[in-house]
Design an enzyme around this catalytic site. Structure first.
Site, PDB file in Angstrom:
ATOM      1  N   GLY A  10       0.819  -1.157   0.141  1.00 46.23           N
ATOM      2  CA  GLY A  10      -0.035  -0.012   0.010  1.00 46.23           C
ATOM      3  C   GLY A  10       0.816   1.264  -0.034  1.00 46.23           C
ATOM      4  O   GLY A  10       0.248   2.312  -0.078  1.00 46.23           O
ATOM      5  N   LEU A  18      17.328   8.551  -6.019  1.00 44.79           N
ATOM      6  CA  LEU A  18      18.725   8.561  -6.030  1.00 44.79           C
ATOM      7  C   LEU A  18      19.317   7.436  -5.462  1.00 44.79           C
ATOM      8  O   LEU A  18      19.166   7.030  -4.775  1.00 44.79           O
ATOM      9  CB  LEU A  18      19.151   9.885  -5.349  1.00 44.79           C
ATOM     10  CG  LEU A  18      20.437  10.245  -5.499  1.00 44.79           C
ATOM     11  CD1 LEU A  18      21.101  10.884  -6.711  1.00 44.79           C
ATOM     12  CD2 LEU A  18      20.874  11.198  -4.113  1.00 44.79           C
ATOM     13  N   ASP A  44      17.856   5.831  -2.258  1.00 47.75           N
ATOM     14  CA  ASP A  44      18.380   4.359  -2.047  1.00 47.75           C
ATOM     15  C   ASP A  44      19.833   4.291  -1.454  1.00 47.75           C
ATOM     16  O   ASP A  44      20.649   4.589  -1.969  1.00 47.75           O
ATOM     17  CB  ASP A  44      18.244   3.607  -3.457  1.00 47.75           C
ATOM     18  CG  ASP A  44      18.637   2.092  -3.399  1.00 47.75           C
ATOM     19  OD1 ASP A  44      17.619   1.457  -3.190  1.00 47.75           O
ATOM     20  OD2 ASP A  44      19.861   1.796  -3.632  1.00 47.75           O
ATOM     21  N   TYR A  49      27.643   0.280   0.971  1.00 49.53           N
ATOM     22  CA  TYR A  49      28.058   1.326   0.229  1.00 49.53           C
ATOM     23  C   TYR A  49      29.149   2.065   1.027  1.00 49.53           C
ATOM     24  O   TYR A  49      29.859   2.913   0.434  1.00 49.53           O
ATOM     25  CB  TYR A  49      26.970   2.334  -0.386  1.00 49.53           C
ATOM     26  CG  TYR A  49      26.133   1.494  -1.307  1.00 49.53           C
ATOM     27  CD1 TYR A  49      26.297   0.178  -1.937  1.00 49.53           C
ATOM     28  CD2 TYR A  49      24.762   2.195  -1.627  1.00 49.53           C
ATOM     29  CE1 TYR A  49      25.321  -0.253  -2.457  1.00 49.53           C
ATOM     30  CE2 TYR A  49      23.860   1.534  -2.478  1.00 49.53           C
ATOM     31  CZ  TYR A  49      24.159   0.136  -2.927  1.00 49.53           C
ATOM     32  OH  TYR A  49      23.214  -0.391  -3.729  1.00 49.53           O
ATOM     33  N   LYS A  79      19.915  -1.782   2.628  1.00 53.60           N
ATOM     34  CA  LYS A  79      19.895  -3.030   2.219  1.00 53.60           C
ATOM     35  C   LYS A  79      20.625  -3.999   3.400  1.00 53.60           C
ATOM     36  O   LYS A  79      21.823  -3.309   3.885  1.00 53.60           O
ATOM     37  CB  LYS A  79      20.380  -3.260   1.010  1.00 53.60           C
ATOM     38  CG  LYS A  79      19.684  -2.661  -0.019  1.00 53.60           C
ATOM     39  CD  LYS A  79      20.576  -2.872  -1.403  1.00 53.60           C
ATOM     40  CE  LYS A  79      19.722  -1.664  -2.561  1.00 53.60           C
ATOM     41  NZ  LYS A  79      20.537  -0.535  -2.199  1.00 53.60           N
ATOM     42  N   HIS A 112      20.332  -7.908   0.109  1.00 54.23           N
ATOM     43  CA  HIS A 112      21.074  -7.177  -0.962  1.00 54.23           C
ATOM     44  C   HIS A 112      21.317  -8.285  -1.834  1.00 54.23           C
ATOM     45  O   HIS A 112      21.592  -7.995  -3.111  1.00 54.23           O
ATOM     46  CB  HIS A 112      22.358  -6.804  -0.409  1.00 54.23           C
ATOM     47  CG  HIS A 112      23.043  -5.656  -0.989  1.00 54.23           C
ATOM     48  ND1 HIS A 112      23.647  -4.543  -0.685  1.00 54.23           N
ATOM     49  CD2 HIS A 112      23.256  -5.281  -2.483  1.00 54.23           C
ATOM     50  CE1 HIS A 112      24.178  -3.862  -1.508  1.00 54.23           C
ATOM     51  NE2 HIS A 112      23.816  -4.339  -2.616  1.00 54.23           N
ATOM     52  N   SER A 263      23.956   9.949  -9.528  1.00 54.42           N
ATOM     53  CA  SER A 263      24.899  10.937  -9.933  1.00 54.42           C
ATOM     54  C   SER A 263      25.170  11.934  -8.668  1.00 54.42           C
ATOM     55  O   SER A 263      24.526  11.879  -7.785  1.00 54.42           O
ATOM     56  CB  SER A 263      24.055  11.776 -10.870  1.00 54.42           C
ATOM     57  OG  SER A 263      24.872  12.987 -11.517  1.00 54.42           O
ATOM     58  N   ASN A 272      17.647  13.980 -14.521  1.00 55.59           N
ATOM     59  CA  ASN A 272      17.217  12.474 -14.437  1.00 55.59           C
ATOM     60  C   ASN A 272      15.901  12.355 -13.846  1.00 55.59           C
ATOM     61  O   ASN A 272      15.021  11.460 -13.712  1.00 55.59           O
ATOM     62  CB  ASN A 272      18.223  11.701 -13.387  1.00 55.59           C
ATOM     63  CG  ASN A 272      19.312  11.589 -13.992  1.00 55.59           C
ATOM     64  OD1 ASN A 272      19.560  11.488 -15.490  1.00 55.59           O
ATOM     65  ND2 ASN A 272      20.444  11.105 -13.330  1.00 55.59           N
TER      66      ASN A 272
END
Length: 309
Positions: A10, A18, A44, A49, A79, A112, A263, A272
Site C-alpha cells: 500500500g 537517487l 536508495d 556502500y 539493504k 542485498h 549521480s 534524471n
C-alpha cells in the site's frame, strides 16, 4: 503517468530515486541535498556502500521536525549485507543502518543478495587463496528474521535484491510478509523481460539499479562502448529533444520499473528527474527493448570487492 508506484504493502514508492552506490565520500551528502532540493523523494542506500552516515548527514539537514520535509515525505531504502544473514545479526544490522541514517524506521529494507557470507566485520571475507568464505545460512531463514523488523516497526516493508524468479518464489512460498520489491540490474542492454513479467504476476515491483548501464563502473574496459553512447539511442533522444539518459529512464518508467540513477552532479541529478513531461511511442519502446543483449555490467561474482554491491 504517475510519478509513484503503489507497492503491495500500500506504500507509494517514487518511480525515480537517487542511487548512492559508488558515490565517493565527500560527494554523497551534496548529492542527496541536491536531489531533495530539486524534488526527489526516494533515496536508495545500502550498508555495503559505506556512505550511509553521510547520507544521514544530508537527511538531518532537510528531513524531520522543523525542516523542509516531513519524514513521511521521503522514501528511504537500505539493504542487509551478505555477512549479516544469520538471523541473530539481522536486527542489529538494521539498527546500525538506522543509526547511520539518523532515522527511526526504513520505508524498505532489502536482502542485498541471496547468498550469505561468513559472519563477522569483514565485508568480503576471504580465505588465504582469495576465495570467498560463504555461510550456509539459507535466505528463507534470513527472511523470517527480516519479517520481525516489520513486526517491531523498524521497517515498513521488506524486499529482495538480485534474486532470480526461483529464489523469489522460494521466499513468497513461505513469507508472512511478501517481498514488495526485487531490485536488480536492468537497462536496455539487460531488459530483464522474463523476470519483470514474473514479478508482475506475483505483484512484486522491480527496481532497476544501474538503469543507465553503469558507465562509471571501475572494471569497465577502455574499448567497451557506453550504453549512453549507443547511436540508435542518441537518435531517439534527438527526436524527443531529451538526453539519452532521460530517454532510458522514461523507458523504465513506462515499463512500470522504478529506477535509481546515481549521480553526484547537480545538473544531471535534476535532469534524471525530468522524465514525466513526455512519453515514448510504442514503436520507440519496442525499439529500445530490442537493444537487449542480456549484457550484465554488474557481474555477480566475487572477483573484485567492488563487484557485489
Amino acid at each position: 503517468m504517475s510519478a509513484f508506484l503503489t507497492l503491495s504493502s500500500g506504500q507509494k514508492m517514487p518511480m525515480v530515486g537517487l542511487g548512492t552506490w559508488k558515490s565517493a565520500p565527500g560527494q554523497v551528502k551534496q548529492a542527496v541535498l541536491a536531489a531533495l532540493d530539486c524534488g526527489y523523494r526516494h533515496i536508495d542506500c545500502a550498508a555495503a556502500y559505506g556512505n550511509e552516515q553521510e547520507v544521514g548527514e544530508a537527511l538531518a539537514v532537510r528531513v524531520g521536525p522543523g525542516k523542509a520535509l516531513h519524514r513521511e515525505e521521503v522514501f528511504v531504502t537500505s539493504k542487509l549485507w551478505n555477512t549479516k544473514h544469520d538471523p541473530e545479526d539481522v536486527e542489529e544490522a538494521c539498527k546500525t543502518t538506522l543509526d547511520h541514517l539518523g532515522l527511526s524506521y526504513l520505508d524498505l529494507y532489502l536482502m542485498h543478495w541471496p547468498m550469505a557470507f561468513q559472519r563477522g566485520k569483514e565485508l568480503m571475507p576471504r580465505r588465504e587463496d582469495g576465495s570467498m568464505c560463504y555461510s550456509d545460512t539459507h535466505y528463507q531463514d534470513t527472511w523470517v528474521a527480516m519479517e520481525k523488523l516489520v513486526d517491531t516497526g523498524l521497517v515498513k516493508a521488506i524486499g529482495l535484491s538480485n534474486f532470480n524468479t526461483r529464489q523469489t518464489d522460494d521466499i513468497i512460498s513461505m513469507a508472512r510478509y511478501k517481498p514488495v520489491v526485487n531490485q536488480v540490474e536492468c537497462h536496455p542492454y539487460l531488459s530483464q523481460a522474463d523476470l519483470l513479467s514474473h514479478c508482475r504476476l506475483v505483484d512484486v515491483c522491480v527496481t532497476a539499479y544501474s538503469p543507465l548501464g553503469s558507465g562509471d563502473r571501475p572494471w569497465a574496459s577502455a574499448d567497451e562502448r557506453s550504453l549512453l553512447e549507443d547511436p540508435q539511442l542518441r537518435a531517439i533522444a534527438q527526436r524527443y529533444q531529451k538526453t539519452p539518459a532521460q530517454v532510458i529512464l522514461r523507458w523504465h518508467v513506462q515499463r512500470g520499473v522504478v529506477c535509481i540513477p546515481k549521480s553526484v552532479t547537480p545538473s544531471r541529478i535534476q535532469q534524471n528527474l525530468q522524465v514525466f513531461d513526455f512519453s515514448l511511442s510504442g514503436d520507440d519502446m519496442n525499439l529500445i527493448e530490442s537493444f537487449n543483449r542480456n549484457k550484465r555490467f554488474i557481474i555477480p561474482t566475487v572477483e573484485s570487492s567492488k563487484t557485489l554491491m
